[in-house]
Design a protein around this motif. Sequence first.
Motif, PDB file in Angstrom:
ATOM      1  N   ILE A  37       7.881  36.145  68.638  1.00 37.13           N
ATOM      2  CA  ILE A  37       7.389  36.830  69.831  1.00 37.13           C
ATOM      3  C   ILE A  37       7.268  35.856  70.998  1.00 37.13           C
ATOM      4  N   VAL A 283      10.832  42.061  70.997  1.00 44.90           N
ATOM      5  CA  VAL A 283       9.442  42.462  71.251  1.00 44.90           C
ATOM      6  C   VAL A 283       8.819  41.521  72.285  1.00 44.90           C
ATOM      7  N   PHE A 343       4.393  47.359  65.826  1.00 48.03           N
ATOM      8  CA  PHE A 343       5.457  47.053  66.779  1.00 48.03           C
ATOM      9  C   PHE A 343       6.521  48.147  66.776  1.00 48.03           C
ATOM     10  N   SER A 347       7.561  50.382  69.808  1.00 42.20           N
ATOM     11  CA  SER A 347       8.937  50.378  70.307  1.00 42.20           C
ATOM     12  C   SER A 347       9.535  51.781  70.290  1.00 42.20           C
ATOM     13  N   TYR A 360       3.063  48.650  75.078  1.00 41.64           N
ATOM     14  CA  TYR A 360       3.796  47.753  74.171  1.00 41.64           C
ATOM     15  C   TYR A 360       3.215  46.338  74.209  1.00 41.64           C
ATOM     16  N   VAL A 364       1.192  44.081  71.180  1.00 36.32           N
ATOM     17  CA  VAL A 364       1.609  42.748  70.738  1.00 36.32           C
ATOM     18  C   VAL A 364       0.468  41.748  70.911  1.00 36.32           C
TER      19      VAL A 364
END
Length: 745
Positions: A37, A283, A343, A347, A360, A364
């Motif tokens: 990430i 991501v 995730f 998404s 989003y 994260v």
Amino acid sequence: MAHIPHFITDLALILAVAGVTTLFFKKIHQPVVLGYIIAGLLVGPHVSLFPTVMDSEGVRTWSEIGVIFLLFSLGLEFSFKKLVKVGGTASVTALVEVAIMFGLGLLTGKLLGWTSIDSLFLGAILSISSTTIIVRAFDETGVRTKKFATLVFGILIIQDLVAVLLMVLLSTFAASQQFSGYDLLIQILKLVFFLTLWFLAGIFFIPTFLKRARNLLNDETMLVVSIALCLLMVLLAVEVGFSAALGAFIMGSILAETSQGERIELLVKPVKNLFAAVFFVSVGMMIDPGVLQLYAQPILIITFIVIIGMPLATILGSLLSGQSLKHSIQAGMSLSQIGEFSFIIASLGVTLKVTSEFLYPIAVAVSAVTTFTTPFLIKRSMSVYTFAEKRLPKKWINSLNRYSTSSQQLSAYSEWKELLHSYFINAVIHAVLIGALIILSRKYIHPVVSELFDKPLGGNITAIVITLVLMIPSIWAISIRRINKEAYSNLWLNRKLNRGPLIAIEIGRIAMAVLLVGLMINQYFSPSVSFLIAVVAMAIATVLFNQKLQAFYDRIEKRFLSNLNDKEHERGLKQEITPWDAHLATFDVQPEFPLAGKQLLELKLREQYGVNIALIERGKLSLISPDRHERLYPGDKLSIIGTDDQLARMKDVFENSPHETSEQHVNEDEIALQNFTVTRESPLYQRTIRNSGIRDHAQGLVVGLERNGNRMLNPESTIPLEEGDIVWIVGVRNRIEEFFKGQSK
């Protein structure tokens, strides 16, 4: 010099930066997912320290492939049989936790002023813990051999299935922007229908194919075949209106039931790791540091809800399911993070373009924070339990202990329960098969045969005849087949009052079969004609083909069950057994093991360590409850029952880590744990454990004894059994049940 496409340069950049960041995260003992990430953040459009990815659409395509392989691998670790075997405890705990966290997420989104769709997705994101992070944290903290770890893995299995269901439901809602109870019911029924159909067809055909082609399937061809099967199921799932991720997950679950499941998982792992890396980097690319700064307050609020709310929800569900306070707290504080499934759900909202841009990166950010806090919370779980035990009223503690003990008591044997369960499973399976044949007939058979006739009537009749021939085995199984004959006979003969309900069940079975046949024929003729044809067709089939149908069905059922149990036959018997603080772990006898060749009598494991050997696996031979004269040989696998501390000492003795017997290794039909209460009328009353006949008649081993609230693990064999004693036995399931049933008469 030839021009290199942007995608190749982007891939080189992604993997180079990801390689450096993951090495750093490995160095500081953190999950590599976080490294991916961070790598995505560095090469993304919002940070200018590194060159930026040029072809974002290409990366997004490869990330979608990453999701497919990630779900495929999760399916290989999942399997439907493992879902059945996790038991009521893990199921109740997981469902309570998911319901509470989904509600908290939905409420939090509304209080923050978010839209309904953002709030729904937030609820789904907060409902699912991270298997990857938990496994890594368990390894780092050394608790994988603890009893509560088995409960956690069972909860994660249920959460995986719930996550798949949530993805289906959220996709439906995103498409229609309307969601009613009827829509929910239709989607659940549709999902159950196709899951059952795919599982039945997959288990019937795929293991047979893999066994017959075994000599041709080296590692290369096995990998190609596995990925081909995965992608074919992806296409099929998308065709019927589900997501590609669901198709990949289902095929992984089917392959997990085959004897090649573990091999496929090993072969697919490098491919999954590569594409999953691209997914997690993508991501990170979507994270805007400015958005994180702008939404710092919601991130802190949601992080607090995950760290506090998820453990409390899990503890509540675990206590309701009958777990002790200690194990409930330990399990709850392990499930205090969100991860890969969150995730994927986030998404999904971005892909469908229904969620706001901030959701989003918030998901994260929350995942990153809770990942760092997870090992700390796991380590502090015993301190929290000690604190709670001291602060809670003694009356509450005693009530929780009594509830935990009573929930683990052997449930009374009910022939009605066994019979109804068998009839229900039989009806569901064959109703799904008939439904699939009706769809097949309407979409494919009827259009083809209609072209052979000038008039519609000829095509209709031909399609009906072909479909009926294909449906006959399932129709016969629903309406005529005798299921659980022993229970049926006992109920019919023991009490005349049972005969009325039994006759009603038989009439209901026939009516269900007539209805299903009538539904198929009704596509071509009126309801009255359809009903008449259905009754006549069933009568003819029953009179003329009853014996042949029985033989044909037996062959089909034998093949299906053989494929279903093929993995256990090759792997042998292992079972998780959990009385109180005891559970089962396996140890390998290495060639250099100094005690190899000695009898169990000489080893004195019970006397020195307080443990029992429940199973010795020697090649294809399984020795259940071995006697004291049995010897240990290099290559043996020992299944040893004991407490966390006792098994930790055994780990030192064997000088290697035990392989936790998680739900992946359970064969519940062979070895099991049962308990019963001694009464004055019991033939065991005032007998010693050694003279009770338990080992001889039940092929069992007494591993626990509870007397007046005091619990003894692995009690001495000279202890006499008294009235009110609760005795725990591990051994062959069928013999133990017969032993208990004989006492209850």
